[in-house]
Write a protein that holds these residues in place. Structure first.
Motif, mmCIF file in Angstrom:
data_model
loop_
_atom_site.group_PDB
_atom_site.id
_atom_site.type_symbol
_atom_site.label_atom_id
_atom_site.label_comp_id
_atom_site.label_asym_id
_atom_site.label_seq_id
_atom_site.Cartn_x
_atom_site.Cartn_y
_atom_site.Cartn_z
ATOM 1 N N THR A 103 10.343 10.590 -5.055
ATOM 2 C CA THR A 103 10.131 9.319 -4.372
ATOM 3 C C THR A 103 9.698 9.551 -2.938
ATOM 4 O OG1 THR A 103 11.042 7.087 -4.067
ATOM 5 C CG2 THR A 103 12.492 8.941 -3.529
ATOM 6 N N ASN A 119 13.442 2.562 -2.356
ATOM 7 C CA ASN A 119 12.908 3.631 -3.200
ATOM 8 C C ASN A 119 13.939 4.735 -3.405
ATOM 9 O OD1 ASN A 119 10.472 2.282 -3.423
ATOM 10 N ND2 ASN A 119 9.472 3.475 -1.831
ATOM 11 N N LEU A 141 9.097 4.533 -7.400
ATOM 12 C CA LEU A 141 8.799 3.760 -6.196
ATOM 13 C C LEU A 141 8.627 2.306 -6.609
ATOM 14 C CD1 LEU A 141 7.101 6.695 -5.591
ATOM 15 C CD2 LEU A 141 6.931 5.494 -3.432
#
Length: 180
Positions: A103, A119, A141
């Motif tokens: 991420t 995220n 994400l």
């Protein structure tokens, strides 16, 4: 929650304003409100375009050791080369014992609508969920879960930039719970 280890590499999620300085791994986790029981490996502090093949080989080796020990993994890095890192990890790191999620963030922590905290929270949930084992490395994400082998950055500024053209996401994170 299963054990999760976070590897921080740098990127927008760790940016301090407009300068080149980067927050440390502990600062990133503290600023983003990560749970205290997460193990942290402050691996690098670089823009993702500055990561060298040697950095990624060392990362893959450490991720493999961590997964072999039964810990889920979150890799936090810049989005410029996030899809390449995720793809390489997908080739080199088995995920049958524990999930691996990659991420980052599109907006710095000091900007309105910073996406880093959400995220990171979503990636932590994925890495801790046994149902996410064996799916390969995952890109997480904007509350979407993508297979690394299909994930692409489709826009230079949108927080919803990652997509899986021709395949779609594997799932999503809904109120902190991954749904595949």
């Amino acid at each position: 929650m299963s054990r999760v280890t976070v590897f921080t590499l740098g990127g927008t999620i760790s940016a301090r304003g407009g300068d080149a300085a980067r927050m440390t791994g502990p600062e990133v986790l503290a600023a983003l409100g990560a749970p205290e029981d997460v193990e942290l490996r402050d691996f690098r502090r670089l823009p993702s375009s500055s990561l060298a093949p040697e950095d990624l080989a060392a990362l893959a080796a450490e991720v493999n050791e961590t997964v072999a020990a039964g810990s889920g993994v979150v890799v936090v890095q810049g989005t410029d080369t996030l899809e390449e890192t995720a793809f390489l990890l997908d080739l080199l790191c088995p995920t049958e014992r524990a999930p691996v999620a990659v991420t980052g963030a599109m907006r710095r922590p000091d900007l309105p609508g910073a996406d880093g905290p959400a995220n990171l929270a979503a990636a932590l949930a994925v890495a801790a969920d046994p149902a996410c084992r064996g799916l390969g490395v995952l890109v997480v994400l904007a509350d979407e879960i993508h297979a690394a082998r299909h994930a692409r950055k489709t826009h230079t500024t949108s927080v919803a930039t990652f997509a899986s053209p021709g395949a779609g996401p594997l799932g999503s994170v809904v109120e902190g719970t991954p749904r595949i």
